[in-house]
Design an enzyme around this catalytic site. Structure first.
Site, PDB file in Angstrom:
ATOM      1  CG  ASP A 316      -2.115  -0.787   1.106  1.00  0.00           C
ATOM      2  OD1 ASP A 316      -2.613  -0.853  -0.022  1.00  0.00           O
ATOM      3  OD2 ASP A 316      -2.591  -1.348   2.104  1.00  0.00           O
ATOM      4  CG  ASP A 353     -11.981  15.834   7.392  1.00  0.00           C
ATOM      5  OD1 ASP A 353     -11.756  14.796   8.050  1.00  0.00           O
ATOM      6  OD2 ASP A 353     -11.631  15.981   6.203  1.00  0.00           O
ATOM      7  CG  PHE A 384     -14.403  10.691   2.295  1.00  0.00           C
ATOM      8  CD1 PHE A 384     -14.120  11.435   1.154  1.00  0.00           C
ATOM      9  CD2 PHE A 384     -14.050   9.351   2.312  1.00  0.00           C
ATOM     10  CE1 PHE A 384     -13.479  10.847   0.077  1.00  0.00           C
ATOM     11  CE2 PHE A 384     -13.413   8.763   1.232  1.00  0.00           C
ATOM     12  CZ  PHE A 384     -13.128   9.520   0.120  1.00  0.00           C
ATOM     13  CB  SER A 385     -19.206   7.872   1.484  1.00  0.00           C
ATOM     14  OG  SER A 385     -19.627   8.294   0.213  1.00  0.00           O
ATOM     15  CB  ALA A 386     -15.536   4.470  -0.698  1.00  0.00           C
ATOM     16  CB  THR A 388     -19.995  10.948  -2.261  1.00  0.00           C
ATOM     17  OG1 THR A 388     -19.306  10.912  -1.005  1.00  0.00           O
ATOM     18  CG2 THR A 388     -21.414  10.432  -2.081  1.00  0.00           C
ATOM     19  NE  ARG A 389     -12.920   8.844  -5.971  1.00  0.00           N
ATOM     20  CZ  ARG A 389     -12.543   9.269  -7.176  1.00  0.00           C
ATOM     21  NH1 ARG A 389     -13.414   9.338  -8.156  1.00  0.00           N
ATOM     22  NH2 ARG A 389     -11.300   9.608  -7.410  1.00  0.00           N
ATOM     23  CB  SER A 391     -16.132  15.098   3.418  1.00  0.00           C
ATOM     24  OG  SER A 391     -14.942  15.855   3.333  1.00  0.00           O
ATOM     25  CG  ASP A 530      -6.673  -5.264   3.200  1.00  0.00           C
ATOM     26  OD1 ASP A 530      -6.950  -4.946   2.029  1.00  0.00           O
ATOM     27  OD2 ASP A 530      -6.248  -4.475   4.043  1.00  0.00           O
TER      28      ASP A 530
END
Lengths: 688, 67
Positions: A316, A353, A384-386, A388-389, A391, A530
């Site tokens: 990563d 945030d 934030f959400s994966a 909408t990407r 916030s 993962d």
């Protein structure tokens, strides 16, 4: 700024008492003489049988017929003692290697004790029960000062937990529900503040500490494929030498130079590869211990060994290649907005945030004099959400402020009938080319600018990847960043390949495609998503802070949760294989000198005296010198077997050449010198 | 008939000694140098032990995972 630790600094094993390891190993060396234990090692088992036979001919020298030796009782007795010491030294090497694991297991066992647990009953009441009665699925409550009675997942509450009992890290860790990295707790750790409600995830005796104890203690140790292959090779060599020795008496009778049984056994022991036979299991155990010294628990020696054969590392970006916390570096205004306006909007967008990135944006905006123009209690934060990407915040007067991926913000602005500007693309490219992450910022349909989030590559990581490349290991970086940013970071860090805008599914895909090409792949992970990739990888390293699913799928768990350690583990795996190869080469090369020592000595009448190039004094001194060397070389090599041959980032061919030169040539020359010195000593004290 | 694990070793030793009884006279007869009867038995026993070691090594070679 966070600094990268050196390999030596990362290496530590917490709270392990090493005192008494050698005393315990010495006792264990005798316990291991049990024939059921000796049978597991074919080379040393032959030495064991040989010791018994020579002991018998010490008691009765003419047991197998009239012996040709002078003063046979003393000579046979000396051979028996030397063979016995050879066995003790080999057992001692294994016991020392096991000792550290046992010490670690003892310290872990000390953390594991039955405690009173507060079990939550279905009606909401609390019943105090013994922790040993808890089962998977039970819910428990723990409060400040309690020892957590079993492994589990936090389902309610926020608290700091002291995990030093298993990680050695004194700083407490925040635990809260719903997050992949902070919701799992380990039995035996202590809650420092507040309270948690936990769902138990393991039955008694199957918790994380129980599994760790079994592993470090070696209870579940099985031979690795490489060890099995080497055992077969050693057994074949032993078989060959046994057949050779069995045929020798016939030859000796024919040339009228009879040889005693004790000398034949001495010759057999000198020729079979006792050095590697005696140190083989110690090398494997020490390899696992070296991994444990980095605070990594390997589920099997097979996993450590597989590290040595790894071809591809999947890493990563965040936390492994870069320092992890991206910091806001600069605001870039567009569409004629002033810097102050962008700072003002950025501050508003990040006020709810709580991520390090969000906090750094607030800090940068405040440093530029930005102030909130509204009361935050009346505003609604948008998480934030994966999907909408982005916030942001919704104000009571209907104003929507958003920050997020440039594509996402463009879509948001378009959906509000706003106009895009080429300036935005230019700012996006500029930030990406710097290797940073660009975040666009807008208010309703108006784009204000771009926030430059700076990613800092870990110091020294490029050099480590260079080493990997020289070793023939390919590195692949996975990142959720855009392609341009990913390519810049990849270039700077020196990785061989990268996958931008990666999803968790991409991890498993890249592993499968590499494996399809016959490569072995290593990766790290911590989340539940993962887990399939960790299980698919040949070496999967889960972070201790990760979920139970990730830890169960992986074959190693890093107690410090440092993904960079994967590189150290691969190095240890390579070191393990190199050490085993080097000592095997050395052990086999030793045979040359032993031949020259013993063969001319036991056949003095057949004209092979020219082979006695060491000029050894007599048959008896030659046999004793070779055997003493054979015994002493085992303890002499114990430090090398335990610490491993110094690792050098060279290709397989270069390593082979180097090892043949040092351990092959050295293995031929060293015994000539050592045997001669021992012979001179033996003669000088009148032993032979 | 099944043999329990605990009885395998004594039974093996018993069979080895029985075989020794059969082979020792042959060894004594085959040696040119006059060996005592006792030496013939010990040499035969040593030969049988060596044979067992050979068999053991073959088992290690062909079934290494058992060790």
């Amino acid at each position: 700024m966070k600094t990268t630790k050196t390999r030596q600094e990362r290496k530590h094993t917490p709270k392990v008492k090493n005192t008494g390891i050698y005393t315990r190993a010495f006792k264990q060396a005798f316990v291991k003489l049990d024939p059921r234990n000796m049978l597991k090692n074919p080379v040393m088992f032959l030495v064991w049988v040989g010791t018994i036979v020579t002991a018998l001919v010490t008691i009765e020298p003419n047991l197998f017929g009239v012996t040709p030796d002078n003063n046979p009782r003393l000579f046979n007795g000396l051979i028996t003692i030397i063979l016995f010491l050879t066995l003790i030294f080999a057992n001692f090497a294994e016991a020392v290697a096991e000792g550290r694991g046992k010490a670690q297991a003892d310290s872990l066992r000390a953390t594991k004790s039955d405690v009173v647990a507060r079990k939550l009953l279905p009606d909401g009441s609390i019943q105090e029960v013994n922790s040993a009665t808890l089962r998977r699925g039970d819910q428990i409550k723990v409060i400040a000062g309690d020892v957590i009675p079993a492994d589990g997942e936090v389902i309610a509450g926020v608290a700091s937990v002291d995990e030093s009992a298993i990680t050695g890290e004194s700083a407490p860790v925040l635990k809260q529900p719903g997050t992949d990295i902070a919701s799992s707790v380990t039995g035996g750790t202590r809650i420092n503040s507040d309270e948690l409600t936990i769902r138990v995830t393991s039955d008694p005796g199957q918790g994380f500490i129980d599994r760790m104890i079994a592993l470090v203690e070696g209870a579940s140790r099985t031979k690795t494929p490489n060890e099995i292959a080497l055992t077969v090779l050693l057994a074949v060599l032993t078989q060959v030498f046994l057949v050779v020795i069995v045929t020798l008496p016939t030859v000796s009778v024919y040339v009228k130079s009879p040889v005693s049984i004790a000398v034949l056994i001495a010759l057999l022991v000198a020729l079979i590869p006792t050095t590697i036979g005696g140190l083989l299991s110690a090398i494997g155990i020490a390899g696992m211990d070296r991994v444990a010294q980095f605070n990594v628990i390997a589920t099997s020696g097979r996993a450590v060994e597989a590290c040595g054969d790894i071809n591809t590392l999947v890493l990563d970006k965040t936390g492994t290649i870069t320092l992890g916390n991206r910091m806001a570096e600069e605001f870039i205004p567009v569409k004629g907005h002033s810097l102050n306006e962008v700072a003002q909007i950025s501050l508003a967008s990040s006020i709810f945030d709580e991520t390090p990135e969000g906090k750094s944006i607030v800090k940068l905006a405040e440093s530029l004099g930005a102030k909130l123009s509204f009361n935050p209690t009346n505003a609604a934060g948008i998480e934030f959400s994966a999907k909408t990407r982005m916030s942001g915040i919704d104000l009571p007067n209907g104003v929507e402020i958003r920050k997020g991926a440039v594509d996402a913000i463009k879509g948001f602005v378009r959906s509000r009938n706003g106009q895009l500007t080429p300036e935005l693309d230019a700012a996006y490219e500029r930030v990406s080319k710097l290797g940073g992450t660009p975040l666009a910022i807008c208010q309703n349909d108006d784009i204000y600018g771009v926030i430059y989030l700076k990613d800092i590559i870990k110091p020294g990581i490029k050099e480590r990847f260079d080493q990997m490349r020289r070793m023939g290991i390919k590195t692949v970086m996975l990142t959720g960043d855009n392609r341009l940013t990913a390519s810049v970071i990849a270039e700077e860090a020196g990785v061989d390949d990268f996958i931008a805008e990666a999803t968790p599914e991409d991890k498993i895909e890249v592993i499968r495609s590499e494996q399809a090409q016959g490569k072995l792949v290593a990766m790290t992970g911590d989340g539940t998503n993962d887990a399939p990739a960790l299980a698919q990888a040949n070496v999967g390293v889960a972070m201790n802070s990760g979920t139970q699913a990730a830890k169960e799928a992986a074959n190693m768990v890093d107690l410090d949760s440092d993904p960079t350690k994967l590189i150290d583990i691969v190095t240890i795996g390579k070191q393990l294989l190199i050490t085993r190869g080097a000592l095997t080469t050395f052990s086999l090369a030793n045979d040359v000198a032993k031949y020259f020592a013993i063969i001319p000595a036991i056949f003095p009448g057949i004209g092979v005296n020219g082979l006695n190039i060491m000029g050894l004094a007599s048959t008896q001194s030659a046999v004793l010198s070779a055997l003493i060397y054979n015994a002493l070389i085992i303890p002499a090599l114990i430090p090398l077997a335990l610490t491993g041959v110094k690792f050098r980032p060279l290709t397989a061919d270069q390593l082979l050449q180097r090892n043949i030169f040092i351990y092959g040539l050295g293995g031929v020359i060293a015994p000539f010198i050592a045997i001669k010195i021992i012979d001179v000593f033996i003669v000088s004290i009148g032993l032979a | 008939m099944t043999i329990s694990k605990g009885h395998r070793v004594p039974l093996g030793l018993f069979l080895l000694l029985c075989l020794n009884l059969l082979l020792a006279p042959a060894v004594q007869a085959a040696t040119s140098v006059a060996e005592s009867r006792f030496s013939a038995y010990t040499i035969t026993l040593l030969g049988l032990v060596t044979l067992c070691l050979c068999v053991y090594l073959f088992v290690v070679i062909f079934q290494p995972e058992r060790f």
